[in-house]
Write a protein that holds these residues in place. Structure first.
Motif, mmCIF file in Angstrom:
data_model
loop_
_atom_site.group_PDB
_atom_site.id
_atom_site.type_symbol
_atom_site.label_atom_id
_atom_site.label_comp_id
_atom_site.label_asym_id
_atom_site.label_seq_id
_atom_site.Cartn_x
_atom_site.Cartn_y
_atom_site.Cartn_z
ATOM 1 N N GLY A 80 0.756 -1.288 0.043
ATOM 2 C CA GLY A 80 0.016 -0.035 -0.022
ATOM 3 C C GLY A 80 0.854 1.211 -0.016
ATOM 4 O O GLY A 80 2.043 1.194 -0.135
ATOM 5 N N VAL A 81 0.252 2.284 0.189
ATOM 6 C CA VAL A 81 1.047 3.540 0.432
ATOM 7 C C VAL A 81 2.264 3.750 1.623
ATOM 8 O O VAL A 81 1.787 3.550 2.513
ATOM 9 C CB VAL A 81 0.213 4.832 0.542
ATOM 10 N N ARG A 82 3.430 3.557 0.998
ATOM 11 C CA ARG A 82 4.621 3.666 1.833
ATOM 12 C C ARG A 82 4.734 2.257 2.801
ATOM 13 O O ARG A 82 5.290 2.609 3.803
ATOM 14 C CB ARG A 82 4.669 5.097 2.777
ATOM 15 N N LYS A 83 3.949 1.409 2.371
ATOM 16 C CA LYS A 83 3.934 0.142 3.350
ATOM 17 C C LYS A 83 4.002 -1.063 2.763
ATOM 18 O O LYS A 83 2.922 -1.204 1.761
ATOM 19 C CB LYS A 83 2.732 0.338 4.320
ATOM 20 N N GLU A 84 4.669 -2.100 3.092
ATOM 21 C CA GLU A 84 4.631 -3.576 2.552
ATOM 22 C C GLU A 84 4.308 -4.148 3.676
ATOM 23 O O GLU A 84 4.968 -4.355 4.722
ATOM 24 C CB GLU A 84 6.115 -3.657 1.793
ATOM 25 N N ILE A 85 3.553 -5.351 3.458
ATOM 26 C CA ILE A 85 3.180 -6.371 4.355
ATOM 27 C C ILE A 85 3.613 -7.654 3.944
ATOM 28 O O ILE A 85 3.122 -8.136 2.933
ATOM 29 C CB ILE A 85 1.847 -6.484 4.939
ATOM 30 N N GLU A 86 4.550 -8.215 4.633
ATOM 31 C CA GLU A 86 5.153 -9.568 3.949
ATOM 32 C C GLU A 86 5.186 -10.525 5.201
ATOM 33 O O GLU A 86 5.300 -10.399 6.642
ATOM 34 C CB GLU A 86 6.646 -9.239 3.843
ATOM 35 N N ARG A 87 4.678 -11.608 4.692
ATOM 36 C CA ARG A 87 4.718 -12.993 5.752
ATOM 37 C C ARG A 87 3.783 -12.940 6.847
ATOM 38 O O ARG A 87 4.340 -13.437 8.072
ATOM 39 C CB ARG A 87 6.059 -13.315 6.063
ATOM 40 N N LYS A 88 2.653 -11.863 6.472
ATOM 41 C CA LYS A 88 1.968 -11.835 7.891
ATOM 42 C C LYS A 88 0.600 -11.440 7.398
ATOM 43 O O LYS A 88 0.611 -11.132 6.056
ATOM 44 C CB LYS A 88 2.380 -10.900 9.087
ATOM 45 N N GLY A 345 11.644 -6.980 -1.314
ATOM 46 C CA GLY A 345 11.154 -6.704 -0.099
ATOM 47 C C GLY A 345 12.152 -7.006 0.892
ATOM 48 O O GLY A 345 13.409 -6.557 0.503
ATOM 49 N N SER A 346 11.921 -7.602 1.939
ATOM 50 C CA SER A 346 12.974 -7.836 2.966
ATOM 51 C C SER A 346 14.064 -8.929 2.765
ATOM 52 O O SER A 346 14.943 -9.036 3.512
ATOM 53 C CB SER A 346 12.235 -8.088 4.443
ATOM 54 N N ALA A 354 10.729 -0.918 1.143
ATOM 55 C CA ALA A 354 11.790 -0.211 0.054
ATOM 56 C C ALA A 354 11.027 0.264 -1.036
ATOM 57 O O ALA A 354 11.015 1.527 -1.563
ATOM 58 C CB ALA A 354 12.875 -1.164 -0.237
ATOM 59 N N ASP A 355 10.338 -0.731 -1.915
ATOM 60 C CA ASP A 355 9.621 -0.144 -3.146
ATOM 61 C C ASP A 355 8.562 0.736 -2.820
ATOM 62 O O ASP A 355 8.461 1.684 -3.724
ATOM 63 C CB ASP A 355 9.211 -1.551 -3.730
ATOM 64 N N ALA A 356 7.708 0.413 -1.927
ATOM 65 C CA ALA A 356 6.721 1.359 -1.729
ATOM 66 C C ALA A 356 7.092 2.709 -1.416
ATOM 67 O O ALA A 356 6.525 4.024 -1.746
ATOM 68 C CB ALA A 356 5.826 0.975 -0.647
ATOM 69 N N ASN A 357 8.107 2.825 -0.477
ATOM 70 C CA ASN A 357 8.862 4.034 -0.146
ATOM 71 C C ASN A 357 9.304 4.800 -1.500
ATOM 72 O O ASN A 357 9.370 5.962 -1.619
ATOM 73 C CB ASN A 357 9.672 3.915 0.849
ATOM 74 N N MET A 358 9.896 4.038 -2.575
ATOM 75 C CA MET A 358 10.443 4.825 -3.875
ATOM 76 C C MET A 358 9.473 5.343 -4.396
ATOM 77 O O MET A 358 9.387 6.228 -5.061
ATOM 78 C CB MET A 358 11.362 3.766 -4.316
ATOM 79 N N VAL A 359 8.322 4.370 -4.632
ATOM 80 C CA VAL A 359 7.047 5.153 -5.315
ATOM 81 C C VAL A 359 6.579 6.370 -4.646
ATOM 82 O O VAL A 359 6.486 7.339 -5.344
ATOM 83 C CB VAL A 359 5.973 3.971 -5.395
ATOM 84 N N ALA A 360 6.551 6.433 -3.233
ATOM 85 C CA ALA A 360 6.224 7.588 -2.573
ATOM 86 C C ALA A 360 7.099 8.669 -2.774
ATOM 87 O O ALA A 360 6.869 10.032 -2.920
ATOM 88 C CB ALA A 360 5.716 7.309 -1.242
ATOM 89 N N HIS A 361 8.285 8.568 -3.001
ATOM 90 C CA HIS A 361 9.234 9.454 -3.000
ATOM 91 C C HIS A 361 9.227 10.310 -4.528
ATOM 92 O O HIS A 361 9.283 11.394 -4.565
ATOM 93 C CB HIS A 361 10.778 8.929 -2.935
#
Length: 381
Positions: A80-88, A345-346, A354-361
C-alpha cells in the motif's frame, strides 16, 4: 495512471488485520473517506490468511462500494502507500472511478486459447469488442499452476499489439488449487483473470529488473527450446562454472543468496550492452551429464546474446528510483499499481517498505496497491 482532463478518482486501502471481516471493514472505511463517484474497477490483493474469506470480500465490496468490475488474487505479501506487509496477514485494495474509460473484464476459462493462437482477430473481438476506442493496457492476474503463460501471453499480444500487459502471478500457495482469484463475484482456484482498459485514460508502465551483469556476454551457438547447450562454441555449463569461480566474494554471495540470473539481449543491433538492455530470466536448471543449462525463457535460440546477472540491493534500488524519476516527469498520477518480485522486499533490502517508499518519493502519496508476485508481467524494452 497519470491524471488527464477526465475526473479520475482513485483510492487505496491497506489492513493488517487477520480476520477477513475486520480487514474489510478497515479497508472500506479508508476507501469511503477518499472516493468520489461510482466505482468502476476494484482490485483486491490478499495474503493466504484471507484465502477462504474471498467470498466475503466480494460480498462486502458489492454491498458497500458496488464496483462495476472486480478482480483479485491471493499472494505472499501486499503493498500500500509507503508500506509493505510480508509474511503476515495483509489486505490491499485499490478502487477507481473511471467515468470515460472503457473496461472489458475476462477470465481465461471463457476463451479457447488453442484457437486463439491461430486466430488473433477473433480473440481481439472477445477481449475488446470496440471499434471506436483503442485499448491502452491489459491488467492480468494468473495462477502459476494452471495457466499456460507461454501460450496465453503471446496470444493476447497478437490480438492486442502495442497494448502492454501488466500484472503478476499469484503467490499465495505452494501447490495447485491453493491460490484464489476473484472475478465478477466468483472465487476461482485456477486460471487467470484480467481486464482490458481503454478509452479516455492514460496508463504508463515502468519496469525495473534491478540486476547487474557479471562476466562477459556470450553468443548462444547451440540450443533447443529453453535448453542452452553451447555458449561461444563451448559447453554451456562449463562456461557457467568458470564464471562462478571467477566471481569475487561479494558477487558470489549474491549469487548464493538470490541465484544466478540470465539476461537475454533485447536489441541485438546495439554495439554494446548495459543495464536495461537485457530481459532477465532465472537459471532454471542444469544437466551435469551433458553440461547443458536450462533458462526460464521459451524464446531462447541460436545466435542470441546472453549475459549472466546478479541481483543486489544497490542496483535494484538505483534502477527503480531512476525509472520512477523519469515517470514523474509525465506529471502527477491519479493512482498506481505495483507488482513486485517476491524475491525483493525484506529478502533483498536491509530496510522495510523499500519499493513502496521509492514510489512515494517519486510520485507522492498517490493511491497505491499491489502485491509480491511469483512472477511479474510487464513490457520490457
Amino acid at each position: 495512471m497519470p491524471e488527464t482532463t477526465t475526473a479520475l478518482t482513485f483510492a487505496s486501502a491497506l489492513s493488517d488485520a487477520d480476520d477477513t471481516a475486520a480487514a474489510m471493514d478497515e479497508a472500506i472505511d479508508q476507501l469511503n473517506r477518499r472516493l468520489a463517484g461510482p466505482v468502476d474497477l476494484a482490485m483486491v490483493f490478499a495474503t493466504p490468511h484471507h484465502a477462504h474469506g474471498m467470498g466475503l470480500v466480494h460480498e462486502l465490496l458489492r454491498t458497500t462500494l458496488a464496483p462495476r468490475i472486480e478482480m483479485g488474487v491471493t499472494c505472499e505479501g501486499v503493498i500500500g502507500v509507503r508500506k509493505e506487509i510480508e509474511r503476515k496477514p495483509g489486505l490491499s485494495i485499490v478502487a477507481a472511478s473511471l467515468p470515460r474509460a472503457v473496461i472489458e473484464p475476462f477470465h481465461s476459462g471463457e476463451i479457447d486459447w488453442s484457437a486463439a493462437m491461430d486466430d488473433p482477430a477473433t480473440l481481439r473481438r472477445q477481449l475488446w469488442p470496440h471499434d471506436d476506442a483503442e485499448p491502452k493496457a491489459v491488467l492480468f492476474l494468473a495462477d502459476p499452476f494452471s495457466t499456460a503463460m507461454l501460450s496465453v501471453l503471446p496470444a493476447i499480444e497478437s490480438a492486442l499489439p502495442d497494448c502492454p500487459i501488466i500484472g503478476g502471478m499469484a503467490s499465495g500457495a505452494q501447490r495447485s488449487g491453493g491460490n484464489r482469484l476473484l472475478y465478477d463475484g466468483q472465487v476461482l482456484t485456477e486460471g487467470a483473470v484480467g481486464a482490458v482498459v481503454g478509452g479516455d485514460v492514460q496508463i504508463d508502465c515502468t519496469v525495473s529488473q534491478g540486476c547487474r551483469p557479471v562476466g562477459k556476454p556470450y553468443v548462444i551457438t547451440k540450443s533447443q527450446r529453453h535448453i542452452v547447450m553451447e555458449l561461444a562454441g563451448r559447453p554451456a555449463l562449463r562456461v557457467v562454472q568458470e564464471l562462478v569461480e571467477s566471481l569475487h566474494d561479494e558477487d558470489r554471495r549474491l549469487m548464493e543468496d538470490n541465484g544466478l540470473l540470465v539476461g537475454r539481449v533485447i536489441n541485438e543491433y546495439k554495439d554494446r550492452f548495459g543495464r536495461g538492455d537485457f530481459l532477465i530470466r532465472s537459471l532454471h536448471g542444469v544437466d551435469q551429464d551433458h553440461a547443458y543449462i536450462a533458462i526460464a525463457d521459451p524464446q531462447v535460440r541460436v545466435g542470441q546474446t546472453i549475459q549472466f546477472h546478479v541481483r543486489d540491493q544497490r542496483t535494484a534500488q538505483e534502477d527503480f528510483a531512476l525509472l520512477l524519476e523519469m515517470q514523474a516527469l509525465h506529471g502527477p498520477a491519479a493512482g498506481a499499481l505495483l507488482f513486485t518480485c517476491n524475491g525483493r522486499g525484506s529478502r533483498l533490502f536491509n530496510h522495510p517498505n523499500a519499493d513502496a517508499n521509492m514510489v512515494a518519493h517519486a510520485l507522492g502519496d498517490t493511491p497505491l496497491a499491489g502485491f509480491f508476485a511469483a512472477g511479474e508481467i510487464g513490457p520490457v524494452g
